[in-house]
Design a protein around this motif. Structure first.
Motif, short mmCIF file in Angstrom:
data_model
loop_
_atom_site.label_atom_id
_atom_site.label_comp_id
_atom_site.label_asym_id
_atom_site.label_seq_id
_atom_site.Cartn_x
_atom_site.Cartn_y
_atom_site.Cartn_z
N ALA A 31 57.35 55.40 26.11
CA ALA A 31 57.68 56.48 27.04
C ALA A 31 56.54 57.49 27.18
N ASP A 32 55.87 57.79 26.06
CA ASP A 32 54.79 58.78 26.09
C ASP A 32 53.41 58.16 25.86
N ALA A 33 53.32 56.86 25.93
CA ALA A 33 52.03 56.20 25.69
C ALA A 33 51.03 56.59 26.76
N PRO A 34 49.82 56.94 26.38
CA PRO A 34 48.82 57.32 27.38
C PRO A 34 48.48 56.14 28.30
N VAL A 35 48.29 56.46 29.57
CA VAL A 35 47.78 55.48 30.52
C VAL A 35 46.26 55.53 30.43
N VAL A 36 45.66 54.43 29.98
CA VAL A 36 44.21 54.44 29.77
C VAL A 36 43.45 53.78 30.92
N HIS A 37 44.16 53.08 31.79
CA HIS A 37 43.50 52.44 32.92
C HIS A 37 44.56 52.10 33.97
N THR A 38 44.20 52.25 35.23
CA THR A 38 45.08 51.82 36.32
C THR A 38 44.26 50.99 37.30
N ARG A 39 44.98 50.20 38.05
CA ARG A 39 44.35 49.33 39.04
C ARG A 39 45.38 49.04 40.11
N VAL A 40 44.94 48.81 41.32
CA VAL A 40 45.82 48.33 42.38
C VAL A 40 45.45 46.89 42.65
N CYS A 41 46.39 45.99 42.37
CA CYS A 41 46.19 44.57 42.60
C CYS A 41 46.55 44.26 44.05
N LEU A 42 45.66 43.57 44.74
CA LEU A 42 45.87 43.25 46.16
C LEU A 42 46.41 41.84 46.31
N TYR A 43 47.58 41.73 46.95
CA TYR A 43 48.12 40.42 47.31
C TYR A 43 47.70 40.08 48.74
#
Length: 394
Positions: free
Chosen positions: A307-319
């Motif tokens: 619940a409180d885990a840091p988000v260390v990376h995000t990405r938008v995957c393209l279909y």
């Protein structure tokens, strides 16, 4: 043997190039690069490999063949590209006929697999990171898992070169070369203006398809889907034996994810939903605040330990979405010499070990069991995708 030009070195393109070269064809493979391409859907740390396709036995059979292929690649490449962690499908509502989980279980049981039914007690005992009160029943399949997709593409590119495929990076598809009124395709013109000639052209352009091929823009949509990498406080709590690849009531939430990655301990969670329509190079290709808030609500209700885990990376995957959720691996009836291999619709990578064969069969005019499903089919507009795991807005 006929000369083949393949444009696009993602999972469709590189596997097609390898199979066609194995069959003796001279093959040229081009891609803007670098490879693995940083914007391609194939480029990521992990993709789900599963047998579960609801009542669709054709996809299930293809997935069975693919899993054997993943095991073979692990042996042949001498690397753990595929991790058989098992796949856990849990639901918030009862398992009944017509649901992805029940239909998949019935198909797999009939086909001799060892998929297991699990209840809330089993969830608490075996998969303690889950909120068993919210997700009280489902199925566990010990045969599924995940592939390290970026590493897979890198290995396949090297294999293509070893086999004698002529690989050219820094080359982007511009337009087709067509011969007069017959519209026979004889090659391509690159964005640089260079002409490349071939007897057959395979376009495996992924999410660029509707933008690079204007006449097919009505048939495909490039859609972006959020991906999150989380850093749990205790990565051991999310080890594969107690936290396998999962789908969390995926038909209604869209959320799926992976155990702590063997390289960095990160837990990846993503959403297989409607997505946002965008160009692959759009400045909007970033995860939004709303998507992050939705993730946090999901985590709080599903995995208290994240619940409180840091988000260390995000990405938008393209279909590259087709309207019915099925791939297009087909000849263009109006342009002899052109084969399209695209329309991943967010579920193609698991089939990497067999996609090349399907594309090569299509180039050579050979039939295969899925040619009707993956045929050239403009104008089809079903109300919903046929892909059983896709979360769709009613």
């Amino acid at each position: 043997m006929e000369r083949i030009l393949v444009a696009g070195a993602g999972v469709f393109g590189v596997t097609a190039a390898i199979e066609l070269r194995k069959r003796g064809h001279p093959v040229e493979l081009i891609d803007p690069g670098p490879l693995p391409h940083p914007l391609a859907a194939s480029t990521d740390i992990s993709k789900v490999v599963r047998l579960e396709y609801g009542a669709d036995e054709a996809y299930t059979a293809l997935a069975e063949e693919s899993i054997e292929g993943w095991r073979r690649w692990n042996r042949d490449f001498g690397a753990a590209l595929y991790h058989q962690t098992g796949v856990l499908f849990l639901r918030r509502t009862p398992l009944v006929p017509g649901t992805l989980e029940q239909d998949s279980f019935d198909v797999l049981a009939r086909r001799g697999h060892r998929s297991q039914l699990v209840d809330a007690a089993a969830v608490r005992a075996r998969f303690p990171a889950w909120n068993a009160e919210r997700y009280p029943q489902g199925t566990y399949d010990p045969e599924g898992g995940f592939a390290e997709s970026g590493k897979v593409i890198a290995c396949l590119v090297e294999e293509a070169k070893r086999l004698g495929v002529s690989l050219r990076q820094g080359i982007a598809f511009g337009r087709l070369l067509e011969k007069g009124s017959s519209r026979r395709v004889s090659g391509i013109v690159c964005t640089s203006g260079e002409k490349l000639e071939a007897d057959h052209v395979v376009l495996a352009l992924g999410a660029w398809t509707p933008h690079a091929l204007p006449w097919l823009a009505p048939e495909f949509r490039s859609t972006g889907h959020p991906v999150f990498h989380l850093a749990p406080k205790d990565a051991s709590a999310f080890a594969p034996e107690r936290f396998p690849v999962f789908c969390a009531d995926i038909q209604t939430t869209g959320y799926y994810g992976f155990p702590a990655h063997p390289d960095n301990g990160e837990v990846k969670v993503a959403r297989h939903g409607p997505g946002r329509t965008m160009h692959p190079q759009s400045p909007e290709r970033v995860v939004t605040e709303e998507e992050t808030e939705d993730l946090r609500a999901f985590l709080a209700a599903t995995f208290p330990g994240l619940a409180d885990a840091p988000v260390v990376h995000t990405r938008v995957c393209l279909y590259c979405d087709s309207w019915d959720g099925h791939f297009w691996i087909a000849r263009d009836p109006d342009r002899p010499g052109l084969v399209l291999a695209t329309g991943d619709s967010g579920h193609a990578f698991k089939f990497a070990p067999v996609l090349g064969r399907l594309a090569a069969d299509t180039v050579e005019g050979r039939s295969h069991p899925l040619e009707a499903k993956f045929r050239w089919r403009p104008g089809i507009r079903p109300p919903r995708s046929d892909e059983a795991s896709r979360f769709q807005v009613s």
